[in-house]
Scaffold this motif. Structure first.
Motif, PDB file in Angstrom:
ATOM      1  N   VAL A  20       0.806  -1.099  -0.014  1.00 16.17           N
ATOM      2  CA  VAL A  20      -0.110   0.005  -0.051  1.00 16.17           C
ATOM      3  C   VAL A  20       0.915   1.527   0.087  1.00 16.17           C
ATOM      4  O   VAL A  20       1.920   1.346   0.920  1.00 16.17           O
ATOM      5  CB  VAL A  20      -0.931   0.068   1.304  1.00 16.17           C
ATOM      6  N   TYR A  21       0.647   2.127  -0.972  1.00 11.61           N
ATOM      7  CA  TYR A  21       1.350   3.466  -1.088  1.00 11.61           C
ATOM      8  C   TYR A  21       0.412   4.502  -0.441  1.00 11.61           C
ATOM      9  O   TYR A  21      -0.758   4.232  -0.482  1.00 11.61           O
ATOM     10  CB  TYR A  21       1.484   3.767  -2.456  1.00 11.61           C
ATOM     11  N   TYR A  22       0.999   5.411   0.273  1.00 16.27           N
ATOM     12  CA  TYR A  22       0.216   6.740   0.926  1.00 16.27           C
ATOM     13  C   TYR A  22       0.846   7.997   0.035  1.00 16.27           C
ATOM     14  O   TYR A  22       1.848   7.983  -0.449  1.00 16.27           O
ATOM     15  CB  TYR A  22       0.416   6.618   2.279  1.00 16.27           C
ATOM     16  N   CYS A  23      -0.330   8.778   0.010  1.00 18.65           N
ATOM     17  CA  CYS A  23       0.033  10.260  -0.502  1.00 18.65           C
ATOM     18  C   CYS A  23      -0.745  11.101   0.179  1.00 18.65           C
ATOM     19  O   CYS A  23      -1.866  10.587   0.933  1.00 18.65           O
ATOM     20  CB  CYS A  23      -0.225  10.256  -2.052  1.00 18.65           C
ATOM     21  N   LEU A  24      -0.229  12.351   0.071  1.00 10.97           N
ATOM     22  CA  LEU A  24      -1.382  13.641   0.837  1.00 10.97           C
ATOM     23  C   LEU A  24      -2.683  13.592   0.244  1.00 10.97           C
ATOM     24  O   LEU A  24      -2.956  13.369  -0.825  1.00 10.97           O
ATOM     25  CB  LEU A  24      -0.389  14.767   0.841  1.00 10.97           C
ATOM     26  N   THR A  25      -3.550  13.844   0.850  1.00  8.58           N
ATOM     27  CA  THR A  25      -4.853  14.127   0.472  1.00  8.58           C
ATOM     28  C   THR A  25      -4.842  15.205  -0.950  1.00  8.58           C
ATOM     29  O   THR A  25      -4.144  16.199  -0.850  1.00  8.58           O
ATOM     30  CB  THR A  25      -5.815  14.536   1.477  1.00  8.58           C
ATOM     31  N   ARG A  26      -5.899  14.883  -1.530  1.00  6.24           N
ATOM     32  CA  ARG A  26      -6.178  15.709  -2.736  1.00  6.24           C
ATOM     33  C   ARG A  26      -7.231  17.012  -2.480  1.00  6.24           C
ATOM     34  O   ARG A  26      -7.723  17.387  -3.163  1.00  6.24           O
ATOM     35  CB  ARG A  26      -6.498  14.772  -3.920  1.00  6.24           C
ATOM     36  N   ASP A  27      -7.946  16.667  -1.312  1.00  8.33           N
ATOM     37  CA  ASP A  27      -8.624  17.562  -0.909  1.00  8.33           C
ATOM     38  C   ASP A  27      -8.239  18.866  -0.910  1.00  8.33           C
ATOM     39  O   ASP A  27      -7.357  19.008   0.054  1.00  8.33           O
ATOM     40  CB  ASP A  27      -9.608  16.890   0.395  1.00  8.33           C
ATOM     41  N   GLU A  28      -8.654  19.944  -1.608  1.00  9.29           N
ATOM     42  CA  GLU A  28      -8.146  21.260  -1.342  1.00  9.29           C
ATOM     43  C   GLU A  28      -8.110  21.967   0.110  1.00  9.29           C
ATOM     44  O   GLU A  28      -7.091  22.403   0.555  1.00  9.29           O
ATOM     45  CB  GLU A  28      -9.006  22.129  -2.519  1.00  9.29           C
ATOM     46  N   ALA A  29      -9.086  21.662   0.828  1.00  8.13           N
ATOM     47  CA  ALA A  29      -9.128  22.487   2.047  1.00  8.13           C
ATOM     48  C   ALA A  29      -8.193  21.782   3.014  1.00  8.13           C
ATOM     49  O   ALA A  29      -7.375  22.266   3.627  1.00  8.13           O
ATOM     50  CB  ALA A  29     -10.408  22.398   2.658  1.00  8.13           C
ATOM     51  N   LYS A  30      -8.241  20.442   3.256  1.00  8.83           N
ATOM     52  CA  LYS A  30      -7.346  19.732   3.890  1.00  8.83           C
ATOM     53  C   LYS A  30      -5.945  20.065   3.597  1.00  8.83           C
ATOM     54  O   LYS A  30      -5.135  20.009   4.275  1.00  8.83           O
ATOM     55  CB  LYS A  30      -7.827  18.223   3.949  1.00  8.83           C
ATOM     56  N   GLY A  31      -5.812  19.904   2.223  1.00  3.37           N
ATOM     57  CA  GLY A  31      -4.183  20.233   1.768  1.00  3.37           C
ATOM     58  C   GLY A  31      -3.763  21.445   2.157  1.00  3.37           C
ATOM     59  O   GLY A  31      -2.802  21.616   2.331  1.00  3.37           O
ATOM     60  N   ASP A  32      -4.587  22.453   1.942  1.00  2.00           N
ATOM     61  CA  ASP A  32      -4.058  23.444   2.523  1.00  2.00           C
ATOM     62  C   ASP A  32      -3.766  23.890   4.071  1.00  2.00           C
ATOM     63  O   ASP A  32      -2.827  24.236   4.179  1.00  2.00           O
ATOM     64  CB  ASP A  32      -5.431  24.791   2.168  1.00  2.00           C
ATOM     65  N   LEU A  33      -4.403  23.090   4.800  1.00  2.34           N
ATOM     66  CA  LEU A  33      -4.155  23.055   6.206  1.00  2.34           C
ATOM     67  C   LEU A  33      -2.649  22.207   6.326  1.00  2.34           C
ATOM     68  O   LEU A  33      -1.915  22.625   7.127  1.00  2.34           O
ATOM     69  CB  LEU A  33      -5.129  22.241   6.992  1.00  2.34           C
ATOM     70  N   ILE A  34      -2.568  21.271   5.635  1.00  2.00           N
ATOM     71  CA  ILE A  34      -1.215  20.495   5.578  1.00  2.00           C
ATOM     72  C   ILE A  34      -0.164  21.309   5.208  1.00  2.00           C
ATOM     73  O   ILE A  34       0.853  21.618   6.059  1.00  2.00           O
ATOM     74  CB  ILE A  34      -1.279  19.204   5.075  1.00  2.00           C
ATOM     75  N   SER A  35      -0.174  22.072   4.016  1.00  3.46           N
ATOM     76  CA  SER A  35       0.703  23.091   3.639  1.00  3.46           C
ATOM     77  C   SER A  35       1.094  23.954   4.608  1.00  3.46           C
ATOM     78  O   SER A  35       2.200  24.176   4.732  1.00  3.46           O
ATOM     79  CB  SER A  35       0.197  23.603   2.168  1.00  3.46           C
ATOM     80  N   ALA A  36       0.040  24.549   5.132  1.00  4.64           N
ATOM     81  CA  ALA A  36       0.204  25.621   6.043  1.00  4.64           C
ATOM     82  C   ALA A  36       1.177  25.196   7.126  1.00  4.64           C
ATOM     83  O   ALA A  36       1.949  25.988   7.726  1.00  4.64           O
ATOM     84  CB  ALA A  36      -1.033  26.345   6.482  1.00  4.64           C
ATOM     85  N   THR A  37       0.788  24.150   7.739  1.00  4.46           N
ATOM     86  CA  THR A  37       1.553  23.546   8.863  1.00  4.46           C
ATOM     87  C   THR A  37       2.990  23.209   8.599  1.00  4.46           C
ATOM     88  O   THR A  37       4.108  23.550   9.254  1.00  4.46           O
ATOM     89  CB  THR A  37       0.849  22.173   9.370  1.00  4.46           C
ATOM     90  N   LEU A  38       3.110  22.617   7.459  1.00  4.65           N
ATOM     91  CA  LEU A  38       4.522  22.382   7.123  1.00  4.65           C
ATOM     92  C   LEU A  38       5.309  23.129   6.760  1.00  4.65           C
ATOM     93  O   LEU A  38       6.523  23.407   6.566  1.00  4.65           O
ATOM     94  CB  LEU A  38       4.432  21.268   5.801  1.00  4.65           C
ATOM     95  N   ARG A  39       4.754  24.396   6.140  1.00  4.44           N
ATOM     96  CA  ARG A  39       5.486  25.626   5.716  1.00  4.44           C
ATOM     97  C   ARG A  39       6.309  26.258   7.023  1.00  4.44           C
ATOM     98  O   ARG A  39       7.216  26.845   6.858  1.00  4.44           O
ATOM     99  CB  ARG A  39       4.370  26.806   5.186  1.00  4.44           C
TER     100      ARG A  39
END
Length: 321
Positions: A69-88
């Motif tokens: 099983v491979y994993y990737c970050l969500t493609r959901d825009e709102a949740k993706g924005d939240l992850i991006s803001a955290t990792l930034r």
């Protein structure tokens, strides 16, 4: 938009050191449980448990591939924005993050070497096929011309192989998924798509004759040099129709009819090319209307080396609104 409870839940799911490290790693590309276990030096059950929590919260997605099983970050825009803001705001010089990324680099280098070895082992077969038809660069240019400037939001490349079509259309699509049954080819594709401009492209193992597991629909589906390997090419078009959005397009690249029997014997080709009439009939039965049928005749070197060099045909069709 996300509700207050949703945001609190997402913050709770990511608010743990190992899970935050997992998100930082998945921001670099798709990774398997095996990869993540090697990078974080934690047990497989523990990594799987953390990934399960991230998956259930909707922060990551699962890409099953046989026993893996491979994993990737969500493609959901709102949740993706939240992850991006955290990792930034994550300190990239943190000792633990530096170590994780270094181990990730080592794994990618090993995968790249594996891909290079695979290319070398199969180079003779691929070279034999390439000289039989118009150069791939000419085919790629014709594909771009045929598709035009129309935006591509969701791209599905069936039988993605080494990921060449995903790479070709990388800067034209918002999100791209490649499906292939061959894990060795997927390893090559992952190596090819490993780069800063390919984070929106993913590949996974799957059967192009059974797309029921896909959880979304697409506005462009491509099938590049795949149908001639199938006993029933029309079945693949029918299945593609199930996941193509109304108004969406399907692009097929394959050979015109030919009589190279050695391709059936030595290279597993089941069909020796397709006529325009046959393709139009299959497209119509699948609910598509053909808008472009373009033959790319071999010229120059291909004709010099083979009197009966292969013609490549591009078909573009649309699914009515």
């Amino acid at each position: 938009m996300l509700s207050l409870d949703e945001i609190v839940g997402l913050l709770k799911a990511s608010g743990e050191p190992t899970r935050l490290r997992l998100l930082a790693l998945l921001a670099e590309g798709d990774l398997s449980v095996k990869d993540l276990t090697a990078i974080l030096h934690q047990s497989q059950p523990r990594i799987s448990r953390h990934l399960k929590l991230l998956y259930e919260s909707g922060l990551v997605e699962r890409l099953p591939e046989g026993a893996w099983v491979y994993y990737c970050l969500t493609r959901d825009e709102a949740k993706g924005d939240l992850i991006s803001a955290t990792l930034r705001h994550l300190d990239r010089d943190d000792a633990m993050i530096v170590r994780d990324l270094e181990r990730l680099r080592q794994i990618k280098e090993a995968n790249a070497q594996q891909a290079a070895d695979y290319f070398r082992q199969n180079a003779e077969r691929w070279d034999e096929l390439r000289v039989l038809h118009v150069p791939e660069s000419s085919v790629e240019q014709a594909v771009l011309e045929t598709l035009g400037d129309r935006p591509i939001r969701q791209l599905l490349d069936l039988g993605t192989g080494t990921g060449s079509i995903l790479s070709l259309l990388a800067d034209r699509c918002r999100d791209g998924l490649g499906l292939d049954a061959n894990r060795s080819m997927l390893a090559v594709a992952r190596s090819r798509l490993d780069g800063p401009n390919h984070g929106h492209l993913h590949v996974q193992q799957g059967d192009l004759l059974d797309l029921a597991t896909l959880d979304r629909k697409f506005d462009l589906i491509t099938i590049h040099q795949v149908l001639h390997y199938l006993d029933d090419p029309s079945a693949a078009l029918q299945e593609a129709g199930r996941v193509l959005l109304p108004g969406g397009r399907i692009l097929v690249v394959d050979f015109a009819p030919h009589d190279h029997e050695f391709l059936r014997k030595d290279h597993a080709h089941r069909r020796l090319g397709f006529s325009h009439d046959a393709m139009r009939r299959w497209m119509h039965d699948a609910g598509f209307e053909v808008t472009v049928a373009r033959d790319l005749e071999p010229t120059g070197l291909e004709c010099d080396q083979h009197d009966d060099a292969l013609t490549v045909t591009i078909w573009l069709a649309e699914k009515p609104e």
